[in-house]
Design a protein around this motif. Structure first.
Motif, PDB file in Angstrom:
ATOM      1  N   HIS A   1     -10.370  -9.429 -18.979  1.00  0.00           N
ATOM      2  CA  HIS A   1      -9.246 -10.299 -19.339  1.00  0.00           C
ATOM      3  C   HIS A   1      -9.256 -10.658 -20.827  1.00  0.00           C
ATOM      4  CE1 HIS A   1      -8.339 -11.169 -15.017  1.00  0.00           C
ATOM      5  NE2 HIS A   1      -9.651 -10.943 -14.882  1.00  0.00           N
ATOM      6  N   ARG A   2      -9.848  -9.800 -21.641  1.00  0.00           N
ATOM      7  CA  ARG A   2     -10.022 -10.168 -23.046  1.00  0.00           C
ATOM      8  C   ARG A   2      -8.696 -10.272 -23.789  1.00  0.00           C
ATOM      9  NH1 ARG A   2     -11.723  -4.928 -22.507  1.00  0.00           N
ATOM     10  NH2 ARG A   2     -10.660  -3.322 -23.781  1.00  0.00           N
ATOM     11  N   THR A   3      -7.666  -9.565 -23.350  1.00  0.00           N
ATOM     12  CA  THR A   3      -6.359  -9.641 -24.047  1.00  0.00           C
ATOM     13  C   THR A   3      -5.408 -10.618 -23.364  1.00  0.00           C
ATOM     14  OG1 THR A   3      -5.514  -7.785 -22.731  1.00  0.00           O
ATOM     15  CG2 THR A   3      -6.575  -7.246 -24.831  1.00  0.00           C
ATOM     16  N   HIS A   4      -5.884 -11.304 -22.336  1.00  0.00           N
ATOM     17  CA  HIS A   4      -5.013 -12.204 -21.571  1.00  0.00           C
ATOM     18  C   HIS A   4      -5.084 -13.623 -22.115  1.00  0.00           C
ATOM     19  CE1 HIS A   4      -5.191  -9.402 -17.789  1.00  0.00           C
ATOM     20  NE2 HIS A   4      -4.662  -8.823 -18.861  1.00  0.00           N
ATOM     21  N   ASP A   5      -4.123 -14.409 -21.677  1.00  0.00           N
ATOM     22  CA  ASP A   5      -4.094 -15.825 -22.045  1.00  0.00           C
ATOM     23  C   ASP A   5      -4.996 -16.580 -21.060  1.00  0.00           C
ATOM     24  OD1 ASP A   5      -3.570 -18.339 -22.946  1.00  0.00           O
ATOM     25  OD2 ASP A   5      -1.460 -18.401 -22.324  1.00  0.00           O
ATOM     26  N   VAL A   6      -6.221 -16.867 -21.496  1.00  0.00           N
ATOM     27  CA  VAL A   6      -7.220 -17.511 -20.642  1.00  0.00           C
ATOM     28  C   VAL A   6      -7.448 -18.927 -21.150  1.00  0.00           C
ATOM     29  CG1 VAL A   6      -9.582 -17.426 -19.783  1.00  0.00           C
ATOM     30  CG2 VAL A   6      -8.304 -15.297 -20.120  1.00  0.00           C
ATOM     31  N   VAL A   7      -7.381 -19.904 -20.252  1.00  0.00           N
ATOM     32  CA  VAL A   7      -7.552 -21.311 -20.619  1.00  0.00           C
ATOM     33  C   VAL A   7      -8.609 -21.943 -19.718  1.00  0.00           C
ATOM     34  CG1 VAL A   7      -5.168 -21.524 -21.422  1.00  0.00           C
ATOM     35  CG2 VAL A   7      -5.711 -22.021 -19.029  1.00  0.00           C
ATOM     36  N   PRO A   8      -9.152 -23.106 -20.109  1.00  0.00           N
ATOM     37  CA  PRO A   8     -10.113 -23.788 -19.238  1.00  0.00           C
ATOM     38  C   PRO A   8      -9.473 -24.164 -17.908  1.00  0.00           C
ATOM     39  CG  PRO A   8     -10.200 -24.672 -21.466  1.00  0.00           C
ATOM     40  CD  PRO A   8      -9.026 -23.766 -21.426  1.00  0.00           C
ATOM     41  N   LEU A   9     -10.325 -24.295 -16.895  1.00  0.00           N
ATOM     42  CA  LEU A   9      -9.820 -24.635 -15.566  1.00  0.00           C
ATOM     43  C   LEU A   9      -8.998 -25.920 -15.591  1.00  0.00           C
ATOM     44  CD1 LEU A   9     -12.633 -23.892 -12.932  1.00  0.00           C
ATOM     45  CD2 LEU A   9     -10.463 -22.703 -13.274  1.00  0.00           C
ATOM     46  N   LYS A  10      -9.430 -26.907 -16.385  1.00  0.00           N
ATOM     47  CA  LYS A  10      -8.742 -28.177 -16.410  1.00  0.00           C
ATOM     48  C   LYS A  10      -7.298 -28.013 -16.899  1.00  0.00           C
ATOM     49  CE  LYS A  10      -9.083 -32.930 -18.063  1.00  0.00           C
ATOM     50  NZ  LYS A  10      -9.872 -33.900 -18.859  1.00  0.00           N
ATOM     51  N   GLU A  11      -7.142 -27.172 -17.960  1.00  0.00           N
ATOM     52  CA  GLU A  11      -5.788 -26.955 -18.465  1.00  0.00           C
ATOM     53  C   GLU A  11      -4.927 -26.225 -17.441  1.00  0.00           C
ATOM     54  OE1 GLU A  11      -3.582 -24.598 -22.163  1.00  0.00           O
ATOM     55  OE2 GLU A  11      -5.685 -25.224 -22.347  1.00  0.00           O
ATOM     56  N   GLY A  12      -5.518 -25.189 -16.816  1.00  0.00           N
ATOM     57  CA  GLY A  12      -4.792 -24.492 -15.759  1.00  0.00           C
ATOM     58  C   GLY A  12      -4.469 -25.423 -14.595  1.00  0.00           C
ATOM     59  N   TYR A  13      -5.450 -26.308 -14.303  1.00  0.00           N
ATOM     60  CA  TYR A  13      -5.261 -27.278 -13.216  1.00  0.00           C
ATOM     61  C   TYR A  13      -4.096 -28.213 -13.527  1.00  0.00           C
ATOM     62  CZ  TYR A  13      -6.198 -31.747 -10.878  1.00  0.00           C
ATOM     63  OH  TYR A  13      -6.080 -32.920 -10.200  1.00  0.00           O
ATOM     64  N   GLU A  14      -4.059 -28.730 -14.782  1.00  0.00           N
ATOM     65  CA  GLU A  14      -2.986 -29.654 -15.146  1.00  0.00           C
ATOM     66  C   GLU A  14      -1.622 -28.983 -15.056  1.00  0.00           C
ATOM     67  OE1 GLU A  14      -3.236 -32.740 -15.607  1.00  0.00           O
ATOM     68  OE2 GLU A  14      -5.418 -32.962 -15.700  1.00  0.00           O
ATOM     69  N   GLY A  15      -1.549 -27.707 -15.511  1.00  0.00           N
ATOM     70  CA  GLY A  15      -0.279 -26.989 -15.437  1.00  0.00           C
ATOM     71  C   GLY A  15       0.187 -26.781 -14.010  1.00  0.00           C
ATOM     72  N   LYS A  16      -0.746 -26.324 -13.166  1.00  0.00           N
ATOM     73  CA  LYS A  16      -0.384 -26.086 -11.765  1.00  0.00           C
ATOM     74  C   LYS A  16      -0.072 -27.394 -11.042  1.00  0.00           C
ATOM     75  CE  LYS A  16      -0.685 -21.678 -11.942  1.00  0.00           C
ATOM     76  NZ  LYS A  16       0.570 -20.899 -11.902  1.00  0.00           N
ATOM     77  N   LYS A  17      -0.795 -28.458 -11.435  1.00  0.00           N
ATOM     78  CA  LYS A  17      -0.534 -29.753 -10.819  1.00  0.00           C
ATOM     79  C   LYS A  17       0.886 -30.220 -11.145  1.00  0.00           C
ATOM     80  CE  LYS A  17      -2.480 -34.389 -10.332  1.00  0.00           C
ATOM     81  NZ  LYS A  17      -3.544 -35.316 -10.751  1.00  0.00           N
ATOM     82  N   ALA A  18       1.286 -29.987 -12.425  1.00  0.00           N
ATOM     83  CA  ALA A  18       2.652 -30.341 -12.809  1.00  0.00           C
ATOM     84  C   ALA A  18       3.666 -29.530 -12.019  1.00  0.00           C
ATOM     85  CB  ALA A  18       2.844 -30.127 -14.316  1.00  0.00           C
ATOM     86  N   GLU A  19       3.375 -28.208 -11.832  1.00  0.00           N
ATOM     87  CA  GLU A  19       4.269 -27.365 -11.041  1.00  0.00           C
ATOM     88  C   GLU A  19       4.338 -27.856  -9.593  1.00  0.00           C
ATOM     89  OE1 GLU A  19       3.499 -23.220 -11.267  1.00  0.00           O
ATOM     90  OE2 GLU A  19       3.283 -23.201 -13.452  1.00  0.00           O
ATOM     91  N   LEU A  20       3.162 -28.245  -9.059  1.00  0.00           N
ATOM     92  CA  LEU A  20       3.148 -28.768  -7.692  1.00  0.00           C
ATOM     93  C   LEU A  20       3.962 -30.052  -7.582  1.00  0.00           C
ATOM     94  CD1 LEU A  20      -0.545 -28.157  -6.577  1.00  0.00           C
ATOM     95  CD2 LEU A  20       1.501 -26.965  -5.790  1.00  0.00           C
ATOM     96  N   GLY A  21       3.878 -30.876  -8.654  1.00  0.00           N
ATOM     97  CA  GLY A  21       4.667 -32.107  -8.653  1.00  0.00           C
ATOM     98  C   GLY A  21       6.149 -31.800  -8.584  1.00  0.00           C
ATOM     99  N   LYS A  22       6.570 -30.790  -9.388  1.00  0.00           N
ATOM    100  CA  LYS A  22       7.978 -30.387  -9.355  1.00  0.00           C
ATOM    101  C   LYS A  22       8.337 -29.797  -7.994  1.00  0.00           C
ATOM    102  CE  LYS A  22      11.391 -27.603 -11.846  1.00  0.00           C
ATOM    103  NZ  LYS A  22      11.948 -27.034 -10.619  1.00  0.00           N
ATOM    104  N   THR A  23       7.419 -28.966  -7.467  1.00  0.00           N
ATOM    105  CA  THR A  23       7.667 -28.382  -6.149  1.00  0.00           C
ATOM    106  C   THR A  23       7.796 -29.477  -5.087  1.00  0.00           C
ATOM    107  OG1 THR A  23       6.440 -26.383  -6.754  1.00  0.00           O
ATOM    108  CG2 THR A  23       6.758 -26.814  -4.404  1.00  0.00           C
ATOM    109  N   GLU A  24       6.885 -30.470  -5.182  1.00  0.00           N
ATOM    110  CA  GLU A  24       6.933 -31.586  -4.233  1.00  0.00           C
ATOM    111  C   GLU A  24       8.260 -32.332  -4.351  1.00  0.00           C
ATOM    112  OE1 GLU A  24       5.907 -34.494  -1.410  1.00  0.00           O
ATOM    113  OE2 GLU A  24       5.270 -32.423  -1.775  1.00  0.00           O
ATOM    114  N   ALA A  25       8.705 -32.541  -5.611  1.00  0.00           N
ATOM    115  CA  ALA A  25       9.979 -33.234  -5.819  1.00  0.00           C
ATOM    116  C   ALA A  25      11.131 -32.421  -5.239  1.00  0.00           C
ATOM    117  CB  ALA A  25      10.201 -33.484  -7.306  1.00  0.00           C
ATOM    118  N   ASP A  26      11.072 -31.085  -5.471  1.00  0.00           N
ATOM    119  CA  ASP A  26      12.117 -30.216  -4.912  1.00  0.00           C
ATOM    120  C   ASP A  26      12.104 -30.258  -3.389  1.00  0.00           C
ATOM    121  OD1 ASP A  26      12.801 -29.536  -7.465  1.00  0.00           O
ATOM    122  OD2 ASP A  26      11.694 -27.634  -7.479  1.00  0.00           O
TER     123      ASP A  26
END
Length: 552
Positions: free
Chosen positions: A182-207
């Motif tokens: 994954h050396r050419t991929h956009d790799v972030v710490p788990l916490k950052e990925g977690y925050e992004g997915k959590k925000a998406e889940l929040g939107k999904t929950e709202a939807d």
């Protein structure tokens, strides 16, 4: 003595059949121990008799004796285990319930895990977690709420902790993965990925919640439709019962009238016949008396007596000439047919009346609150403070010439306009000799005299004289109602292009405009003319009264 410090381990106090601590332990001849009930039940269904542990066969059922030593040790072990569990519970530690994570370090009775270590990949109870809370080297380990399958948090390829998230492949990776596959991929710490997915889940929950809310609203809409359906059905059934009860009453009344008519004819015939019979019986009585006297005289041997009475007895007594007397039975033929025909005519009229009443009550359901708009009233009109009455005065008022106001005539519109659905209102016109009611389109020209032409249609009926009424259509239609209306109901079905006028007191339809195509807002219209005395009577917007079904 605690279970942890006991010289014998826990397995030595377990029955090999039920896998639980011994209850009433007994020994077999081969020296193995079992719960008394377990070995007894085993030998009841298994032949030949054998030891479940060493499989030694016994040719006869052995005599079982209680193993006192094992029994006492098992009792002590059970008590010690209960005390240890009670002590653990007093420290906030509990036995894990189904679905909860047990401590990986506990031996014997496992306690509920409080934390899982992502470095050690082990879950710890309160007691075994203490080193991670006290030792400096272990304090750096990442602790999380207890989870199962900690091995799933390790990279299968590099056996490293999954602590990064690849946005391209949407997967968790280890440090080595980030510099290899994954050396050419956009790799972030788990916490950052977690925050992004959590925000998406929040939107999904709202939807999802929004969708749920829409479904709930739809359920309420359906329930309201069912309630409306039930209400309409109940109303229709009640009206149907009233209508058919009225019709049945009319039929029963006609039947009673028919029977009464037939019986009256029958009684008249009987009375006439009884009179004739009475007269005949009286004459028979007189004749029988004369016959008896004649017979006696004829047998008399007294010559003088016979000759003296011969003249008076020889002549027949006076009687009525019954030759032309007849009892003529009345003609019943056609009586039932005439009665049925008359009933048919009566029912037809009654049906028309009942249908008119039902139709009026149906449109009255769409009653709206209508008030007059003073900004549209021409200068000759006088409006009440509540906007429910209008009449024409003899003095022209000085009013602002705003675009909405009628410049000529005696016209006024309602404040409320309608561009969909159905609506109904009633106006009292009693005492008015000149009036107009209906609806007009919003864009009508209010600065010129109203003209009847094909381009300027509006749905209005009215009266300009005492006894005639007209529908202001093109060409002009003259109406001839059965009686002079005192209250007029106006009903509009916007989508159907229908405007109907009713005489409220008689429930008669005065006129209907049909087949129109409305494309703009419609406003209720009112017009009144001055009488000979100056001021006119008032047009009064009245509240609809909902009468019960009337029986004829």
């Amino acid at each position: 003595m605690s279970a942890a410090s006991c010289l014998l381990n826990e397995d030595q106090f377990l029955c090999s059949i039920c896998l639980d601590v011994f209850t009433d332990p007994v020994s077999t001849p081969c020296g193995h121990n079992f719960c008394k009930k377990c070995i007894t039940d085993h030998w009841d269904v298994n032949l030949p008799y054998n030891c479940p542990n060493c499989k030694e066969i016994f040719f006869s059922r052995p005599q079982l004796r209680v193993n006192t030593f094992i029994s006492e040790m098992a009792a002590q072990f059970r008590q010690s285990a209960q005390q240890e569990a009670s002590s653990s519970n007093s420290l906030g530690q509990q036995i894990p319930e189904p679905g909860e994570v047990p401590c990986d370090v506990c031996t014997g009775t496992k306690l509920k895990a409080l934390k899982s270590c992502l470095v050690c990949l082990v879950s710890y109870c309160h007691t075994h977690l203490e080193p991670h809370l006290k030792m400096s080297g272990l304090k750096r380990h990442q602790l999380i709420d207890p989870v199962e399958n900690l091995e799933g948090r390790m990279c299968e390829k590099h056996d490293k902790l999954l602590e990064l998230f690849c946005k391209n492949d949407q997967m968790c990776v280890c440090v080595l993965c980030s510099v290899t596959d994954h050396r050419t991929h956009d790799v972030v710490p788990l916490k950052e990925g977690y925050e992004g997915k959590k925000a998406e889940l929040g939107k999904t929950e709202a939807d999802i919640q929004q969708i749920i809310q829409k479904r709930r609203l739809k359920i309420e809409e359906i329930k309201q439709s069912v309630e409306l359906s039930d209400k309409n059905a109940d109303r229709e059934m009640a009206e149907g019962v009233q209508v058919f009860s009225a019709l049945k009453e009319r039929v029963e009344r006609s039947e009673a009238e028919l029977i009464h008519t037939l019986k009256e004819k029958q009684r008249e015939t009987q009375k006439q016949a009884e009179g004739f019979i009475k007269e005949l019986q009286q004459e028979i009585s007189e004749l029988e008396k004369r016959s008896s006297e004649v017979e006696q005289l004829s047998h008399s041997e007294d010559h003088l007596h016979l000759l003296q009475n011969f003249t008076s007895l020889n002549a027949a007594p006076p009687t009525k000439d019954w030759t032309g007397v007849r009892v003529h039975p009345p003609s019943y033929e056609g009586t039932v047919v005439r009665a049925v025909k008359q009933l048919e005519e009566t029912l037809s009229e009654q049906m028309k009346k009942l249908i008119s009443e039902l139709e009026l009550r149906r449109v009255q359901q769409y009653e709206v609150d209508v008030t007059l708009d003073p900004d549209t009233a021409s200068a000759w009109l006088i409006l009440s403070d509540d906007g429910k009455q209008v009449k024409s005065g003899d003095v022209k008022k000085n009013l602002p010439d705003n675009p909405e106001r009628f410049s000529s005539g005696a016209h006024v519109l309602a404040k409320q306009g309608f561009s969909l659905g159905r609506f109904y209102y009633e106006v009292q016109i009693k005492g008015e000799t000149g009036w107009g009611l209906g609806v007009v389109k919003e864009s009508m020209n209010r600065k010129k005299t109203l003209e009847l032409n094909a381009q300027n249609k509006f749905c209005v009926i009215g009266s300009s004289f005492e006894n005639w009424y007209c529908a202001l259509d093109y060409p002009l239609l003259v109406l001839t109602p059965m009686s002079k209306p005192e209250k007029v109901g106006v009903f509009v079905d916007y989508e159907e292009g229908l405007v109907s006028f009713y005489d409220v007191d008689t429930a008669c339809l005065l006129h209907s405009f049909t087949g129109w195509s409305f494309t703009e807002k419609l406003y209720p219209y009112f017009s009144t003319e001055r009488g000979d005395g100056g001021e006119s009577a008032s047009l009064i917007i009245s509240t609809v009264k909902h009468p019960e079904c009337k029986k004829c």
